[in-house]
Motif scaffolding. Sequence first.
Motif, PDB file in Angstrom:
ATOM      1  N   ARG A 112       0.827  -1.215   0.000  1.00 44.07           N
ATOM      2  CA  ARG A 112       0.000   0.000   0.000  1.00 44.07           C
ATOM      3  C   ARG A 112       0.861   1.265   0.000  1.00 44.07           C
ATOM      4  O   ARG A 112       0.424   2.304  -0.463  1.00 44.07           O
ATOM      5  CB  ARG A 112      -0.937   0.016   1.211  1.00 44.07           C
ATOM      6  N   VAL A 113       2.076   1.154   0.493  1.00 46.39           N
ATOM      7  CA  VAL A 113       2.980   2.300   0.488  1.00 46.39           C
ATOM      8  C   VAL A 113       3.819   2.308  -0.783  1.00 46.39           C
ATOM      9  O   VAL A 113       3.986   3.332  -1.448  1.00 46.39           O
ATOM     10  CB  VAL A 113       3.903   2.246   1.729  1.00 46.39           C
ATOM     11  N   ILE A 114       4.351   1.129  -1.118  1.00 51.74           N
ATOM     12  CA  ILE A 114       5.311   1.036  -2.219  1.00 51.74           C
ATOM     13  C   ILE A 114       4.684   1.343  -3.574  1.00 51.74           C
ATOM     14  O   ILE A 114       5.242   2.077  -4.388  1.00 51.74           O
ATOM     15  CB  ILE A 114       5.900  -0.393  -2.262  1.00 51.74           C
ATOM     16  N   GLU A 115       3.503   0.781  -3.818  1.00 49.29           N
ATOM     17  CA  GLU A 115       2.969   0.839  -5.180  1.00 49.29           C
ATOM     18  C   GLU A 115       2.604   2.247  -5.637  1.00 49.29           C
ATOM     19  O   GLU A 115       3.038   2.673  -6.712  1.00 49.29           O
ATOM     20  CB  GLU A 115       1.834  -0.183  -5.330  1.00 49.29           C
ATOM     21  N   PRO A 116       1.851   3.019  -4.814  1.00 51.68           N
ATOM     22  CA  PRO A 116       1.563   4.397  -5.257  1.00 51.68           C
ATOM     23  C   PRO A 116       2.851   5.209  -5.401  1.00 51.68           C
ATOM     24  O   PRO A 116       2.963   6.040  -6.301  1.00 51.68           O
ATOM     25  CB  PRO A 116       0.701   4.962  -4.130  1.00 51.68           C
ATOM     26  N   LYS A 117       3.828   4.932  -4.546  1.00 56.73           N
ATOM     27  CA  LYS A 117       5.083   5.682  -4.577  1.00 56.73           C
ATOM     28  C   LYS A 117       5.760   5.532  -5.938  1.00 56.73           C
ATOM     29  O   LYS A 117       6.180   6.511  -6.555  1.00 56.73           O
ATOM     30  CB  LYS A 117       6.005   5.153  -3.475  1.00 56.73           C
ATOM     31  N   TRP A 118       5.861   4.308  -6.427  1.00 54.18           N
ATOM     32  CA  TRP A 118       6.586   4.102  -7.683  1.00 54.18           C
ATOM     33  C   TRP A 118       5.755   4.487  -8.899  1.00 54.18           C
ATOM     34  O   TRP A 118       6.295   4.959  -9.904  1.00 54.18           O
ATOM     35  CB  TRP A 118       7.118   2.670  -7.774  1.00 54.18           C
ATOM     36  N   GLN A 119       4.446   4.332  -8.782  1.00 57.86           N
ATOM     37  CA  GLN A 119       3.601   4.784  -9.895  1.00 57.86           C
ATOM     38  C   GLN A 119       3.756   6.285 -10.079  1.00 57.86           C
ATOM     39  O   GLN A 119       3.820   6.791 -11.200  1.00 57.86           O
ATOM     40  CB  GLN A 119       2.138   4.402  -9.628  1.00 57.86           C
ATOM     41  N   GLN A 120       3.837   6.979  -8.957  1.00 59.26           N
ATOM     42  CA  GLN A 120       4.054   8.426  -8.978  1.00 59.26           C
ATOM     43  C   GLN A 120       5.415   8.753  -9.592  1.00 59.26           C
ATOM     44  O   GLN A 120       5.546   9.642 -10.426  1.00 59.26           O
ATOM     45  CB  GLN A 120       3.968   8.955  -7.536  1.00 59.26           C
ATOM     46  N   TYR A 121       6.427   8.003  -9.185  1.00 61.13           N
ATOM     47  CA  TYR A 121       7.798   8.220  -9.674  1.00 61.13           C
ATOM     48  C   TYR A 121       7.859   8.051 -11.191  1.00 61.13           C
ATOM     49  O   TYR A 121       8.426   8.863 -11.904  1.00 61.13           O
ATOM     50  CB  TYR A 121       8.739   7.233  -8.977  1.00 61.13           C
ATOM     51  N   TRP A 122       7.258   6.953 -11.680  1.00 61.05           N
ATOM     52  CA  TRP A 122       7.294   6.698 -13.138  1.00 61.05           C
ATOM     53  C   TRP A 122       6.620   7.823 -13.905  1.00 61.05           C
ATOM     54  O   TRP A 122       7.069   8.224 -14.965  1.00 61.05           O
ATOM     55  CB  TRP A 122       6.598   5.372 -13.465  1.00 61.05           C
ATOM     56  N   LYS A 123       5.513   8.309 -13.350  1.00 59.55           N
ATOM     57  CA  LYS A 123       4.751   9.364 -13.989  1.00 59.55           C
ATOM     58  C   LYS A 123       5.581  10.635 -14.059  1.00 59.55           C
ATOM     59  O   LYS A 123       5.731  11.246 -15.111  1.00 59.55           O
ATOM     60  CB  LYS A 123       3.488   9.618 -13.164  1.00 59.55           C
ATOM     61  N   GLU A 124       6.156  11.033 -12.895  1.00 58.82           N
ATOM     62  CA  GLU A 124       6.917  12.271 -12.830  1.00 58.82           C
ATOM     63  C   GLU A 124       8.140  12.235 -13.736  1.00 58.82           C
ATOM     64  O   GLU A 124       8.530  13.231 -14.322  1.00 58.82           O
ATOM     65  CB  GLU A 124       7.350  12.557 -11.389  1.00 58.82           C
ATOM     66  N   ASN A 125       8.772  11.074 -13.814  1.00 58.15           N
ATOM     67  CA  ASN A 125      10.002  10.972 -14.592  1.00 58.15           C
ATOM     68  C   ASN A 125       9.759  10.581 -16.049  1.00 58.15           C
ATOM     69  O   ASN A 125      10.713  10.373 -16.796  1.00 58.15           O
ATOM     70  CB  ASN A 125      10.941   9.971 -13.944  1.00 58.15           C
ATOM     71  N   GLU A 126       8.473  10.435 -16.415  1.00 58.59           N
ATOM     72  CA  GLU A 126       8.125  10.000 -17.775  1.00 58.59           C
ATOM     73  C   GLU A 126       8.965   8.798 -18.189  1.00 58.59           C
ATOM     74  O   GLU A 126       9.534   8.731 -19.281  1.00 58.59           O
ATOM     75  CB  GLU A 126       8.305  11.143 -18.771  1.00 58.59           C
ATOM     76  N   THR A 127       9.058   7.863 -17.268  1.00 54.95           N
ATOM     77  CA  THR A 127       9.919   6.699 -17.448  1.00 54.95           C
ATOM     78  C   THR A 127       9.610   5.920 -18.731  1.00 54.95           C
ATOM     79  O   THR A 127      10.504   5.356 -19.338  1.00 54.95           O
ATOM     80  CB  THR A 127       9.763   5.761 -16.232  1.00 54.95           C
ATOM     81  N   PHE A 128       8.344   5.902 -19.113  1.00 50.35           N
ATOM     82  CA  PHE A 128       7.963   5.016 -20.216  1.00 50.35           C
ATOM     83  C   PHE A 128       7.784   5.740 -21.540  1.00 50.35           C
ATOM     84  O   PHE A 128       7.248   5.186 -22.483  1.00 50.35           O
ATOM     85  CB  PHE A 128       6.683   4.261 -19.849  1.00 50.35           C
ATOM     86  N   LYS A 129       8.221   7.004 -21.564  1.00 50.04           N
ATOM     87  CA  LYS A 129       8.062   7.755 -22.801  1.00 50.04           C
ATOM     88  C   LYS A 129       8.980   7.179 -23.887  1.00 50.04           C
ATOM     89  O   LYS A 129      10.166   6.974 -23.662  1.00 50.04           O
ATOM     90  CB  LYS A 129       8.400   9.225 -22.563  1.00 50.04           C
ATOM     91  N   ALA A 130       8.393   6.898 -25.018  1.00 47.41           N
ATOM     92  CA  ALA A 130       9.165   6.293 -26.110  1.00 47.41           C
ATOM     93  C   ALA A 130       9.266   7.271 -27.260  1.00 47.41           C
ATOM     94  O   ALA A 130       8.283   7.875 -27.653  1.00 47.41           O
ATOM     95  CB  ALA A 130       8.472   5.020 -26.593  1.00 47.41           C
TER      96      ALA A 130
END
Length: 927
Positions: free
Chosen positions: A7-25
């Motif tokens: 419950r702590v970890i998952e929202p944290k990393w989803q937020q991180y990926w979003k902010e860092n545009e990790t999946f932008k291709a």
Amino acid sequence: MADYNHRVIEPKWQQYWKENETFKASVDTSKPKFYALDMFPYPSGAGLHVGHPLGYIASDIVSRFKRNKGFNVLHPMGFDAFGLPAEQYAIQTGQHPAITTKENISRYKEQLENIGFAFDWDKEVQTCDPSYYKWTQWIFMQIFNSWYDYDASKARHIDELVAIFEKDGNANINAACDDDTPDFSTEEWKGMSADDQQLMLLKYRLTYLSETAVNWCPQLGTVLSNDEVKDGFSERGGFPVVRKNMQQWSMRITAYAERLLQGLESIDWSEPLKEMQRNWIGKSIGAELSFEVENSDLAIEVFTTRIDTIFGVTFMCVAPESDYAAQLTTPEQKEAVEAYVAQAATRSERDRMSDVKTISGVFTGSYAINSYNGEKIPVWVGDYVLAGYGTGAVMAVPCGDQRDYDFAKHFDLPIVPVIKDADISEQADPTKDGTMINSGFLDGLSCNDAITKAIEFAEEKGIGKGKINYRIRDAIFARQRYWGEPVPVYFKGNIPHLVDEADLPIILPEIDKYLPTEDGDPPLGRAENFTYTPNGETEAYPLELSTMPGWAGSSWYWYRYMDAHNNNDFIDKDVQAYWENVDLYIGGSEHATGHLLYSRFWNKILFDLGHVNQEEPFKKLINQGMIQGRSNFVYRVKGKNKFVSKGLKKDYDTTPMHVDVSLCYNDELNLDGFKNWRPDLADAEFILEDGKYICGWEVEKMSKSKYNVVNPDDIIERYGADTLRLYEMFLGPLEQFKPWNTNGIDGVKKFLGKLWRLFHNGNGEFEVSDAAPSKEELKSLHKTIKKAGEDIDRYSFNTSVSTFMICVNELSALKSNNRAILSDLLVVISPYAPHITEELWSLLGHETSIIDAAYPTYNEEYLKEDDIEYPVMVNGKMRTKIQVAADLSKEEVQEVALANETVQKWLEGKTPKKVIVVPKKIVNLVV
RNA sequence: GCGGAUGUGGCGAAAUUGGUAGACGCACUAGACUUAGGAUCUAGCGCCUCAGGGCAUGGGGGUUCGAGUCCCUCCAUCCGCACCA
């Protein structure tokens, strides 16, 4: 942090990926590309259930894996947003479908984000967005401006056809066109009015207007699709539905029948799916033959696959709906035929299909002439002949075709055998082996030779030729609905014209009510000023009132993802050249003969016209199996508010009742929850077994009314997204249909707990060791790396999850907390369980996302065994086991085996005839 | 009717090329730690048998030293198409 807390970890990393545009291709020519695509969902009001993400999880795993492997990965998501449910809701409530759709989409996105997909949301497309459907309209225009040249086997621009007409008329072209297209010369073409020329061109265009039968429901005032009609009545409301001819847009997919068939050879799709498309296209090789009619100028055209049986033709039969029926009827038979035709028309399509046993028909009074032997053969009307296939007429050969046979028996028509030794006393014999008899100049030939000879004869006499027939029909491309793409066409009189490209998109207008107009026009007829004024003119012309069908927007969307924000083109040429086409496409098999066929069709047109560089859109396709619901039942004692546990129900007279699956845990009923479920159950009584109430269960489709819908949000809240992802994969092979069953989910959750504890000491503190890894640790890790990689290559995700479990169990047993080992292991597991691995990865001190880590390679050295255990068998029966060093040769292993005491005893001094040593497996001595 | 798939413990399933069938997980059983937790750990877990061993991958047959895997045949379940000439 101590315990694993999703419950702590998952929202944290989803937020991180979003902010860092990790999946932008974006295009990066320094890396190989990989394009993973999911069939985009229609955002329904019910939201996602656990079955929907199954395919997305699989493609997400492959995407993340490929990225770790150094590929530039495109993994987009979007919404197929035009569709009936939103329009239906609009009719009932008056709420604009765009609002409903928008709400549903945001709900879907929220649910998808909770699962932690590596989607590049920047590439999102929505088919109902004008900036998207602008290009759907543009593609329609390209198709309108094309014709199909069979000689060149490709679509060409309509201007090239006009040039041919101006030079040679239409005598020398071999083009896909309407059946009733007349021949004309250059002079005749030039003599036509501009409108007549346009009408002529319309017969060649790849999208064209024609009269087609539709399912019209007068009460609902609308046209229904085939699956909205059940047994001649509308599925919704139960109103009668009639067949009605309407002028509509169609797409000339029949022109591509052969290429759609051939193309299947070049793509990696499952065999059943290819087979479905092949059946749908329905190629059959045969001949076209024309029969003269006695005392008439008419000729009957037929298609046959068995021209070899031409001497066995004893009657002709035409479909009641075909023009032949009226044309061939003699005055004496007029009354009887008309009565029969009228009666056939009242029988619905479905009646006729389900009632194939009843044989009916009537003689027309006319006779046809069989040119092969000059015989006079009667022409009948019969409803077993379909107007929609071939020519609507058949030459009946009762000895070789069961339907002809039944018809002949019923009406006492002659049956002439034409194949030697075929037994036709009880039924027709359709087999094609044997030699011809009673067949004039074909006598003595084999069937295949007779076919060749008979076709030669027909060609010489000019009465027929070899022909290939396809079952596939042109696709209707219009819906009398509101919530779809407007067609970019306006009418001057009855002549359709394309709007100017610069005026795209034609925006879907606002209307007051989402229903047809009083005079039966589609809903767009309600819009004010839905007209078009061409550039340089002053008059406003009416626009097309139909909208495009649901499959329009989904027939090219994979290209738009590549370049979703392009305002100048549907896709930039260089961008398309880089991403090419889809490497992996995952979705349900229900689209086999719809979306997947239409998409291949449009792709081929775009390819022919030079807009894309790939002829096939989807290289590899996997059909994920549906996740079915697992319903739970309680058993009510008849007449009482008393419920008996499953094991004891045989002692009572009970009725089963669906119970909400959320009230059951491992099939045990939550008694208090059940009582609170509904007011009438508040004072329910129970008959328990072993102090528990055990529910029954059954596999059914997931649906609200069965109380078996499982929402992924609930699973994520309780177990976490990583557990959900792993569990959906662990459930069984991706392609298989399987029921959702939460009973096994604990095992997966436990696995993640164990993984977490590998990184933490007994006090829950993060602790890893920097010591050199031991041999056992390396072996366990490298085994896992190897297996996981191989599993992804063959899309076997369930076995990979097992492999991870084994590895974690082994490392726990070794009390391993080695940094290097665990670090590699995390990367291997990360595609499956991205959140927990990101968290542990960052605890290890890495500063970038694990998705950019390099996937470890395995080393065969570590996989070698010290000793290998060979079972030694004598004549296939196991005798003993021997331990030998791993690097012994076959011969050396053989020596050790023969020297073994137990084996010696068994052989009793005999020398085996044969010794089989299978590397690393088994030694077998054959006496 | 035609076409396609599938069939393995109580359950979900593995077995990639014909090579120790049932990995892994669930459920179940026993134990440990605890002092209530749907926690964790350990062990057992296809069937028969006192044992040696035997029998087991829908049924029957075949090929092979060896078959869940290949061939023939029958049965069952699911899916697609369905009067396609």
